[in-house]
Design an enzyme around this catalytic site. Structure first.
Site, PDB file in Angstrom:
ATOM      1  N   CYS A  53     -26.343   1.380   1.025  1.00 31.92           N
ATOM      2  CA  CYS A  53     -26.107   2.796   0.749  1.00 31.92           C
ATOM      3  C   CYS A  53     -27.005   3.606   1.680  1.00 31.92           C
ATOM      4  CB  CYS A  53     -26.423   3.116  -0.712  1.00 31.92           C
ATOM      5  SG  CYS A  53     -26.080   4.835  -1.162  1.00 31.92           S
ATOM      6  N   LYS A  87     -20.585  -0.870  -5.630  1.00 39.86           N
ATOM      7  CA  LYS A  87     -19.255  -0.718  -5.035  1.00 39.86           C
ATOM      8  C   LYS A  87     -19.363   0.172  -3.796  1.00 39.86           C
ATOM      9  CE  LYS A  87     -16.976  -1.385  -9.482  1.00 39.86           C
ATOM     10  NZ  LYS A  87     -16.566  -2.774  -9.197  1.00 39.86           N
ATOM     11  N   GLU A  96       0.854  -1.189   0.000  1.00 44.34           N
ATOM     12  CA  GLU A  96       0.000   0.000   0.000  1.00 44.34           C
ATOM     13  C   GLU A  96       0.893   1.243   0.000  1.00 44.34           C
ATOM     14  OE1 GLU A  96      -2.339   2.945  -0.102  1.00 44.34           O
ATOM     15  OE2 GLU A  96      -3.260   0.959  -0.244  1.00 44.34           O
ATOM     16  N   CYS A 144     -19.906   4.035  -4.402  1.00 45.11           N
ATOM     17  CA  CYS A 144     -20.921   4.738  -3.615  1.00 45.11           C
ATOM     18  C   CYS A 144     -21.840   5.516  -4.551  1.00 45.11           C
ATOM     19  CB  CYS A 144     -20.301   5.662  -2.580  1.00 45.11           C
ATOM     20  SG  CYS A 144     -21.515   6.265  -1.379  1.00 45.11           S
TER      21      CYS A 144
END
Length: 434
Positions: free
Chosen positions: A357, A322, A49, A175
């Site tokens: 969501c 997603k 990362e 989102c």
């Protein structure tokens, strides 16, 4: 000469090896690494990362609405790496799965027995002409970027009148509810400031309706109607001209295909919902499908070409929305199936497609949408289609705590167990047993 240079680089950086290599240190990567760092011997798990800061991205909606600070959504990556795992602060530039190898920026090779690809989805503002430049100019912002999310709140607080446009792209997005959440919170702020009557609020979406899950369309249409928001469907933002404060939209046909027609709208405030793609190294790898996302079995999350490799999170081509919530159920499936693969057995546990969501429709109300590709998959016995204060409290307080203390630490596997218990209680209530 180039070949000799590459050989020298590889001599300079001797190859490292991990039992499990996790590529990506976001929600999915940290959750996966945490689970297996507890199972495998110390030093067996590596996490690649490059970024020093880790963001709780679901909180950006609240940051952009002045309901949370950016600092509250940020932690240092080094403090989140699970005990016993090795953090490699770099990025993968090349996957060579036929050799169980990745190459890092700088030339170092790292090999693995098993790998989890958790690279997320990258924001592609560059796919909208002029967008990158526009984000540095007055009136243009995006809650999707940690570098521009605070700007959104400043712009809303300084807004005096004109068109306030919120866009949803024609393509993959993470989102998917975020652009309209930002629109609804802005409406609430402008009303509080006493300037709402000066604003023409537009939600421009590439979809043929306000939201992709039918169960929540009518409730959201009601919210938009009550807030006097101009919902324009089948529109895709393709260009921003800051010299004229103009946004150009390509009109789409009923099937979502691009037409030659366009529409220009002048803006005073423009919030960009950017299209997303898989990271470049993944798009160009043998793991990718034609869209560039990681090609996996959408049940087992195992690579369709390389059985010792699994995916998790937004980088996969699974049909779910997603969202961070979907990662929790990904991790539950991954934990079981990767363990089976390490034991030499065939993975058979199936991801249920869960995503969520929390649709923030004001500064204190949320429609808690939970679903999979087949429709609603709700957890509580309450009416989740109705804007509710309890759902807002979950969004603002419970979900961040669950993320930091549960999801990325590999302890939260999604609400499936709670959902089963909730349905059992509700069923007994209906029958008069309780």
């Amino acid at each position: 000469m180039k070949k000799v240079t590459n050989q020298l680089v590889k001599q300079q950086f001797p190859a490292k090896h991990f039992k499990l290599l996790v590529v990506g240190g976001g929600a999915g990567g940290l959750g996966a690494a945490s689970k297996f760092a507890r199972k495998l011997p110390r030093g067996s798990v590596g996490i690649i990362e490059p970024h020093e800061d880790h963001y709780y991205q679901p909180g950006f909606t609240l940051v952009g609405g002045g309901l949370m600070s950016l600092k509250e959504t940020t932690r240092k990556q080094e403090k989140l790496i699970p005990s016993g795992a090795k953090w490699i602060r770099n990025e993968v530039v090349l996957f060579t799965p036929t050799q169980n190898m990745v190459t890092l920026d700088g030339g170092e090779d790292i090999s693995y027995d098993y790998m989890v690809v958790a690279m997320g989805a990258h924001l592609r503002f560059d796919k909208i002409k002029g967008a990158l430049e526009a984000l540095e100019t007055p009136g243009v912002c995006s809650n999707y970027s940690p570098f521009h999310v605070e700007k959104h709140y400043r712009e809303v607080m300084n807004f005096q009148g004109g068109n306030a446009i919120y866009t949803y792209p024609n393509g993959p997005i993470k989102c998917a509810g975020a652009p309209q959440k930002a629109c609804y919170i802005t409406d609430s702020i402008l009303r509080q400031r006493g300037v709402r009557e000066n604003a023409h609020m537009i939600y421009a979406t590439s979809l043929d309706k306000i939201f992709g899950v039918e169960n929540y369309v009518k409730p959201l249409e009601k919210v938009a109607q009550e807030k006097d928001i101009d919902v324009r469907t089948r529109r895709n933002l393709i260009e921003i001209d800051t010299s004229k404060n103009s946004a150009t939209f390509q009109l789409l046909d009923e099937d979502g295909a691009a037409t030659e027609e366009t529409e220009k709208i002048e803006y005073s405030l423009l919030h960009i919902g950017p299209p997303c793609s898989a990271p470049k190294a993944l798009r160009k790898s043998p793991f990718a499908d034609k869209s560039g996302f990681m090609d996996v079995d959408d049940g087992t999350l195992q690579s369709n070409r390389f059985p010792n490799v699994f995916g998790v999170g937004d980088c996969m081509n699974t049909p779910n929305a997603k969202t961070a919530a979907s990662v929790s159920s990904h991790l539950k499936t991954l934990d079981r199936n990767l363990t089976l693969a390490m034991l030499g057995r065939k993975p058979y546990f199936k991801y249920d497609g869960y995503a969520s969501c929390p649709l923030v429709v004001s500064k204190n109300r949320v429609i808690l949408a939970e679903f999979n590709s087949n429709g609603p998959l709700e957890t509580t016995p309450l009416n989740q289609k109705k804007p509710a204060y309890w759902a807002f409290l979950m969004k603002k307080h419970l979900m961040p705590a669950l993320y930091w203390n549960g999801l990325i630490r590999g302890y939260w596997n999604g609400p499936a167990t709670i959902r089963k218990f909730s349905r059992l209680v509700d069923s007994k209530n209906r029958k008069g047993i309780l």
